[in-house]
Structure formats: C-alpha cells, structure tokens
Motif scaffolding. Sequence first.
Motif: not given
Length: 203
Positions: A127-141
């Motif tokens: 459920q990584w979509q619910e982790h704001p930091e994960a969303v931010a880092r994956l989107h930047a990637l």
Amino acid sequence: MSGPTHDGDKSVRIPDHDLDDLVSTVARLVAESRKQSETLARLTDDSPLTEADEPADRTVEPGAVPVSGRSADTQDSQLDGPSSVFILALDGKAYAEELAALTSWVHHLLLPVYGREITTGRPWCQQWQEHPEAVARLHALWLAWQQLTDVETGLTGPSTWHRDHLDPALIQLRTPDGPFGACTTSPARPNHRLLASPEPAGV
C-alpha cells in the motif's frame, strides 16, 4: 561544386558544404514534427488508466511500458494549474490520475525489474500509495526515468538514471528506518502502518 550565378539566372545556388547542413536541419525538423504528432495523439486519448485496465500479468517486458501514462485531462490541468509537474503540487483529479499512471509504472516496470526480495533489511509496502514520502520519491524517480530514457538524451541516459536516481531512491525507500520501516518485512506477513511524523513547532 556549385558554380557562380549569372545575371540572367534567377535560380538560387547553395554551396555543397551548406547543403549538408540543410539536409541535417530538415531531417531534424521532420523528426521533431513526427514526435509532436505522437504527443498530440497521446493528448487526444481521453481514457485515464485505472487499476481495472492493468493486465493480470504484471511481469511484462520493460520496453512495453509507455514513457508517460498521463491522460490529456492531467496534462491540461497541469497547464492551467500548478507550474510544477511534481505530484505533490497536484490535487484532486490531477493527483489521482498522476498516481494511477505512476502506479502502472511501479507495478509493470520498477517492481518486476528492481523489486528484489522483501527482507527485514529491505522492507516494502503493498500500500505504498498511502505513504506520502514513498509517493514523492517514486514519482521523482519516474519523472527522471521519462527524461533519461528518451532517445534524445543519448546513450548514457539509462546509466545516469541508475546511478543518480534509482540507486539512491531505493536505498531511502527500503532502508529499515525508511517510510516502510513498520510495514512488510516478510512476504508471508503482509503489514501496513504509517509512522508518525514530527509535529511542527508551534508559532
């Protein structure tokens, strides 16, 4: 070699060395025009990607993943709204559509190729979509991947993406004290928990 023109000759003569430059310029313009036509074709596709549209087999070939999964609505809202393409600058429908496109990239390319095994030293969260930091880092990637795997970037683009973007992002995401530190550390025991962030200082 082209000769000199005569007074009665109205035709334009181009030196041979300039002709090569002209041919190169025309070829470049044709390629840019073709690329713009492809972009316009993508912009006219009004069907945003949803989880239901994703194929059941998520281990597809990396080459089959589109460079950008953004819908026309998302791109239009970015033109009319925020000046940043970063997902944290979006809200509402634009955020949801960008997250859906990011999810497709993560599930079809990133995880099948670079996911590696889940361990206590390398946690992950379904459920990584619910982790704001994960969303931010994956989107930047993902943004970096789109830029650095484009043909115009050159042959070293993918290597630069691995070195400067993928490796640091995965280290931050999957470290035991990262955003997934309280989530799944064993595939047999799925877990999801958001860690509390520091409270902002009072003003």
